[in-house]
Scaffold this motif. Structure first.
Motif, PDB file in Angstrom:
ATOM      1  N   LEU A   1       0.822  -1.207   0.000  1.00 53.38           N
ATOM      2  CA  LEU A   1       0.000   0.000   0.000  1.00 53.38           C
ATOM      3  C   LEU A   1       0.857   1.259   0.000  1.00 53.38           C
ATOM      4  O   LEU A   1       0.528   2.251  -0.655  1.00 53.38           O
ATOM      5  CB  LEU A   1      -0.931  -0.003   1.213  1.00 53.38           C
ATOM      6  N   ASN A   2       1.960   1.230   0.726  1.00 52.37           N
ATOM      7  CA  ASN A   2       2.796   2.426   0.791  1.00 52.37           C
ATOM      8  C   ASN A   2       3.649   2.608  -0.454  1.00 52.37           C
ATOM      9  O   ASN A   2       3.969   3.744  -0.824  1.00 52.37           O
ATOM     10  CB  ASN A   2       3.651   2.395   2.062  1.00 52.37           C
TER      11      ASN A   2
ATOM     12  N   LEU B   1      12.330   6.940   1.761  1.00 57.36           N
ATOM     13  CA  LEU B   1      11.545   6.097   2.662  1.00 57.36           C
ATOM     14  C   LEU B   1      12.364   4.933   3.198  1.00 57.36           C
ATOM     15  O   LEU B   1      12.154   4.476   4.316  1.00 57.36           O
ATOM     16  CB  LEU B   1      10.309   5.572   1.933  1.00 57.36           C
ATOM     17  N   ALA B   2      13.314   4.439   2.402  1.00 59.37           N
ATOM     18  CA  ALA B   2      14.105   3.270   2.804  1.00 59.37           C
ATOM     19  C   ALA B   2      15.373   3.657   3.563  1.00 59.37           C
ATOM     20  O   ALA B   2      16.227   2.805   3.810  1.00 59.37           O
ATOM     21  CB  ALA B   2      14.465   2.435   1.584  1.00 59.37           C
TER      22      ALA B   2
ATOM     23  N   THR C   1      12.266   4.410  12.377  1.00 53.37           N
ATOM     24  CA  THR C   1      11.064   5.089  12.880  1.00 53.37           C
ATOM     25  C   THR C   1       9.810   4.267  12.643  1.00 53.37           C
ATOM     26  O   THR C   1       8.964   4.133  13.534  1.00 53.37           O
ATOM     27  CB  THR C   1      10.911   6.467  12.212  1.00 53.37           C
ATOM     28  N   ILE C   2       9.692   3.702  11.463  1.00 54.74           N
ATOM     29  CA  ILE C   2       8.475   2.966  11.111  1.00 54.74           C
ATOM     30  C   ILE C   2       8.403   1.614  11.808  1.00 54.74           C
ATOM     31  O   ILE C   2       7.393   1.267  12.419  1.00 54.74           O
ATOM     32  CB  ILE C   2       8.395   2.768   9.583  1.00 54.74           C
ATOM     33  N   PHE C   3       9.494   0.868  11.747  1.00 51.75           N
ATOM     34  CA  PHE C   3       9.435  -0.541  12.155  1.00 51.75           C
ATOM     35  C   PHE C   3       9.961  -0.822  13.559  1.00 51.75           C
ATOM     36  O   PHE C   3       9.683  -1.886  14.105  1.00 51.75           O
ATOM     37  CB  PHE C   3      10.190  -1.407  11.149  1.00 51.75           C
ATOM     38  N   VAL C   4      10.704   0.106  14.143  1.00 52.63           N
ATOM     39  CA  VAL C   4      11.244  -0.128  15.485  1.00 52.63           C
ATOM     40  C   VAL C   4      10.577   0.773  16.509  1.00 52.63           C
ATOM     41  O   VAL C   4       9.841   0.306  17.372  1.00 52.63           O
ATOM     42  CB  VAL C   4      12.777   0.059  15.503  1.00 52.63           C
TER      43      VAL C   4
ATOM     44  N   LEU D   1       4.912  10.389   6.528  1.00 53.44           N
ATOM     45  CA  LEU D   1       5.927   9.391   6.229  1.00 53.44           C
ATOM     46  C   LEU D   1       5.310   8.148   5.607  1.00 53.44           C
ATOM     47  O   LEU D   1       5.748   7.682   4.551  1.00 53.44           O
ATOM     48  CB  LEU D   1       6.689   9.030   7.502  1.00 53.44           C
ATOM     49  N   VAL D   2       4.304   7.573   6.242  1.00 50.74           N
ATOM     50  CA  VAL D   2       3.623   6.386   5.726  1.00 50.74           C
ATOM     51  C   VAL D   2       2.135   6.480   6.025  1.00 50.74           C
ATOM     52  O   VAL D   2       1.695   7.234   6.890  1.00 50.74           O
ATOM     53  CB  VAL D   2       4.179   5.084   6.357  1.00 50.74           C
TER      54      VAL D   2
END
Length: 361
Positions: A114-115, A134-135, A142-145, A156-157
């Motif tokens: 989706l992102n 983004l990567a 920030t996103i995953f941790v 951001l997402v």
């Protein structure tokens, strides 16, 4: 749930019953209509939350009163793991661990897909500035941790709620292995996560991902309770009303720290659940809310997409007084229509039903 969808028993809607009162005599593996009602109501409230985000903005001063929405979906995810999945599979059944872990991976894949689509469409739709890095290590952390995105209006997402939900599912899948030998595995894990949050706070840190995983684990613990005991809480409406009034006063004064966030999740879910147990499924409105609850993940995804398109459409016309109510009503109706269309398409086509199950089941 929002993001756990239980397999439908048939490719058509069940015949409405006179009411949706929950009885403890029904097998746990059957759907709980009051729980579907609760999830459906959350989906509709989430339309309001996202609509404010797109059409009013971060300056809206009442977001704190809707902060319970995202963690409520995560709590229900945990609740259904223990209340539903453990009624379908024995804890020693390896298929349970595999199913939960696979569900978590699938949600993470949906989040990423989706992102990626969003990053490609944002420049076309003009709904915001696409994130070019983004990567990057910082953004991935920030996103995953940490999960420490802005509470409202993150650029951001999108669909970030899927990340902590997928963690809860995958963690639960792993924990089912020791749970076979030690029945307090989830209690111990929840306690350790809460202790970690406390230690992190003492050194000045915070992780929304960790906090939401803790709420998911609390949901798992809540799901171990028999449905009849859950229903007992609803037999004290005055106590719930008093507790809710105290909660509203508290968040008005202190905003929404984690203890109040957890209290808000429990109280709001109880209010919605009680409303569900006292509603009548023969009502067209109630039946629609229940249907939304059965497709909570689809309803969540579709409303975000719908609101992004609506924000583009209304940005190109004069923003008069009627724009706000019209845009909100359009988002509300189109979200319901998207679920109706998919539900009827599944009933009419085995291929559509199969595709839906591959993606969402």
């Amino acid at each position: 749930m929002m993001p756990i969808e239980i397999e439908r028993q048939a490719n058509h809607r069940s015949v409405p019953e006179p009411s949706i009162q929950v009885t403890t005599s029904s097998p746990k593996s059957q759907r709980i209509p009051a729980l579907d009602f609760t999830k459906g109501a959350l989906v509709l409230l989430m339309v309001l939350y996202h609509w404010v985000n797109y059409f009013i903005g971060n300056q809206w001063g009442y977001y704190r009163y809707l902060r319970f929405l995202t963690p409520s979906f995560i709590f229900i995810t945990g609740f259904m793991i223990s209340n539903v999945y453990l009624s379908k599979y024995a804890a020693a059944d390896a298929r349970l661990s595999k199913r939960l872990f696979t569900r978590g991976l699938k949600l993470m894949a949906i989040f990423l897909a989706l992102n990626v689509a969003r990053s490609l469409l944002v420049p076309v739709l003009g709904t915001g500035e696409a994130i070019r890095n983004l990567a990057s290590v910082r953004n991935v952390f920030t996103i995953f941790v940490s999960g420490n995105l802005p509470v409202v209006g993150s650029k951001l997402v999108s669909f970030w709620i899927l990340v902590p939900i997928s963690y809860v599912l995958m963690l639960s899948g792993v924990l089912m292995l020791p749970y076979r030998l030690y029945k307090r595995t989830f209690h111990l894990t929840c306690g350790l996560i809460l202790l970690s949050i406390l230690v992190l706070g003492l050194i000045g840190g915070q992780s929304y991902n960790l906090e939401f995983i803790a709420i998911g684990m609390l949901g798992v613990l809540g799901g171990f309770m028999p449905v009849g005991r859950v229903n007992d809480f609803g037999r004290h409406p005055y106590a719930i009303a008093f507790a809710y009034a105290c909660y509203v006063v508290a968040i008005t004064i202190w905003n929404v720290p984690l203890p109040l966030l957890i209290a808000g999740v429990l109280l709001n879910l109880m209010v919605l659940y009680v409303a569900g147990t006292n509603a009548r499924e023969s009502s067209a409105l109630v039946a629609e809310v229940i249907l939304l609850g059965k497709y909570s993940l689809l309803g969540y995804i579709s409303q975000v997409a719908i609101l992004q398109v609506l924000s583009v459409v209304f940005r190109r016309i004069d923003r008069g007084f009627l724009v706000l109510p019209i845009s909100f009503l359009a988002a509300f109706i189109l979200t319901i229509m998207s679920v109706e269309i998919v539900d009827r398409a599944r009933a009419a086509s085995a291929s559509v039903d199969g595709l839906y199950r591959v993606v969402f089941a």
